[in-house]
Motif scaffolding. Sequence first.
Motif, short mmCIF file in Angstrom:
data_model
loop_
_atom_site.label_atom_id
_atom_site.label_comp_id
_atom_site.label_asym_id
_atom_site.label_seq_id
_atom_site.Cartn_x
_atom_site.Cartn_y
_atom_site.Cartn_z
N ALA A 246 2.73 -38.77 -60.69
CA ALA A 246 1.81 -37.66 -60.93
C ALA A 246 0.69 -37.64 -59.91
N LYS A 247 0.23 -38.83 -59.49
CA LYS A 247 -0.90 -38.90 -58.57
C LYS A 247 -0.49 -38.57 -57.14
N TRP A 248 0.66 -39.11 -56.70
CA TRP A 248 1.04 -38.96 -55.30
C TRP A 248 2.30 -38.11 -55.08
N GLY A 249 2.99 -37.73 -56.15
CA GLY A 249 4.17 -36.89 -55.97
C GLY A 249 3.80 -35.52 -55.44
N LYS A 250 4.65 -34.97 -54.60
CA LYS A 250 4.34 -33.68 -53.97
C LYS A 250 4.83 -32.50 -54.79
N PRO A 291 5.08 -26.99 -55.88
CA PRO A 291 4.10 -28.03 -55.60
C PRO A 291 3.56 -28.68 -56.88
N GLN A 292 3.21 -29.97 -56.75
CA GLN A 292 2.68 -30.72 -57.89
C GLN A 292 1.37 -30.12 -58.39
N GLN A 293 1.29 -29.96 -59.72
CA GLN A 293 0.06 -29.56 -60.42
C GLN A 293 -0.48 -28.18 -60.02
N LYS A 294 0.34 -27.38 -59.33
CA LYS A 294 -0.11 -26.03 -58.97
C LYS A 294 0.62 -24.96 -59.76
N VAL A 295 1.91 -25.20 -59.99
CA VAL A 295 2.74 -24.23 -60.71
C VAL A 295 3.64 -25.01 -61.66
N ASN A 296 3.86 -24.47 -62.86
CA ASN A 296 4.78 -25.09 -63.81
C ASN A 296 6.21 -24.59 -63.55
N VAL A 297 7.16 -25.50 -63.72
CA VAL A 297 8.57 -25.14 -63.57
C VAL A 297 8.93 -24.02 -64.55
N SER A 298 8.43 -24.13 -65.77
CA SER A 298 8.75 -23.14 -66.79
C SER A 298 8.28 -21.74 -66.40
N GLU A 299 7.13 -21.67 -65.71
CA GLU A 299 6.60 -20.37 -65.29
C GLU A 299 7.50 -19.72 -64.25
N VAL A 300 8.01 -20.52 -63.32
CA VAL A 300 8.92 -20.00 -62.30
C VAL A 300 10.22 -19.54 -62.94
N ILE A 315 16.99 -29.82 -61.57
CA ILE A 315 15.61 -30.13 -61.16
C ILE A 315 15.60 -31.49 -60.48
N VAL A 316 15.13 -31.51 -59.23
CA VAL A 316 15.08 -32.75 -58.44
C VAL A 316 13.62 -33.13 -58.25
N GLU A 317 13.23 -34.28 -58.85
CA GLU A 317 11.86 -34.76 -58.69
C GLU A 317 11.76 -35.68 -57.48
N THR A 318 10.57 -35.76 -56.90
CA THR A 318 10.32 -36.71 -55.82
C THR A 318 10.47 -38.11 -56.39
N ASN A 319 11.35 -38.92 -55.79
CA ASN A 319 11.54 -40.26 -56.36
C ASN A 319 10.49 -41.24 -55.83
N THR A 320 10.47 -42.41 -56.44
CA THR A 320 9.46 -43.41 -56.11
C THR A 320 9.56 -43.85 -54.66
N ASP A 321 10.79 -43.97 -54.15
CA ASP A 321 10.98 -44.34 -52.73
C ASP A 321 10.24 -43.38 -51.82
N ASP A 322 10.42 -42.08 -52.06
CA ASP A 322 9.80 -41.07 -51.21
C ASP A 322 8.29 -41.13 -51.29
#
Length: 354
Positions: A246-250, A291-300, A315-322
């Motif tokens: 949540a903090k660093w995911g894009k 983008p993270q924390q700007k738009v909700n997936v549900s809204e799109v 739905i593909v989330e940014t993984n921890t490696d990235d």
Amino acid sequence: MQAIEVNNLRKEFKVQKSRSGLKGAVRDLFNREYTQVRAVKDISFQIPKGEICGYIGENGAGKSTTIKMLTGILVPTAGEIRVNGYIPFQDREKFVKGIGVVFGQRSQLWWDIGVIESFQLLKKVYRVSEADFKQRLDELVERLQLSELLSRPVRKLSLGQRMRCELAASLLHNPQIVFLDEPTIGLDIVVKTEIREFLKQMNQRYETTILLTTHDLQDIEALCSRVIMLDDGRIIYDGGLEELKAKWGKGKEVILQFAEAVSLDRLQKLTEGLEVAWSVDNELTARVWIPQQKVNVSEVLSRVVGVMGIEDIKIVETNTDDIVREIYKSGSAEAKAMHALNEKAEQEEVKVHA
């Protein structure tokens, strides 16, 4: 109850400067110059009993130096350490009875003798009673599938077989805390999975506290409830994996498969006013970056689903490696240089305190 307590921990090394050329080498013999390298910079954290905590960072971040101080191999320059209530470098004999250590690139087994003979020697080192040793050994042999390996010399084991034996060796005396430094390095996916499952079961059954350092972030995701991230000797994150994302995911990428042909222009109009980026793979498949924390997936999705027929959504989330790779992308060359200095200084200091 805290298994590990670290307060304002610091480690500095004195590293000799090497002058270039023959004249420089001669001068170094009679008038040496040193530089001070700070590998760990006043870090503090606590790990409660029974927790599995990941300790991650790039080469040179200070992970191995911290582990060596926590296990009593190195003496801190400043700060306080308590492991199982003991100060590691002071109370060594009592302290080591309560910890197990696995260094993925170093062995605690004797190379030319059978595995069981190494276990017997470790039994004497840790002063384990015959009854406790037999009970513990039988359990470890069964759970790590070691029965066919016990009579083999260590040098004849594959890497995966040796790592299973190393794990057993570190657990023969039933330690309350286990330090694992790159325990799955170089192993294939099957052996990695087996070791991860074993560690989870051991933690659940005995409430064994585990501090895990690794470059394989799948180990972290499979095992750890918490992660401490180091950069240049400082803690830059201490918390859960989901909070890290949540903090660093894009953001998230959503891939949609439509029932009818779709155009990029139409998709952009449907989501007009939202900060998203569309791309079209073919006439039936498109993807949108949210983008993270700007738009909700549900809204799109609500704007698209009500207008167009959709056959599949992924739905593909940014993984921890990235995420971690992005955090450490800058300054990697400096980190490698620092790692080389730290390694040299650590080797010199370990010799002094051995």
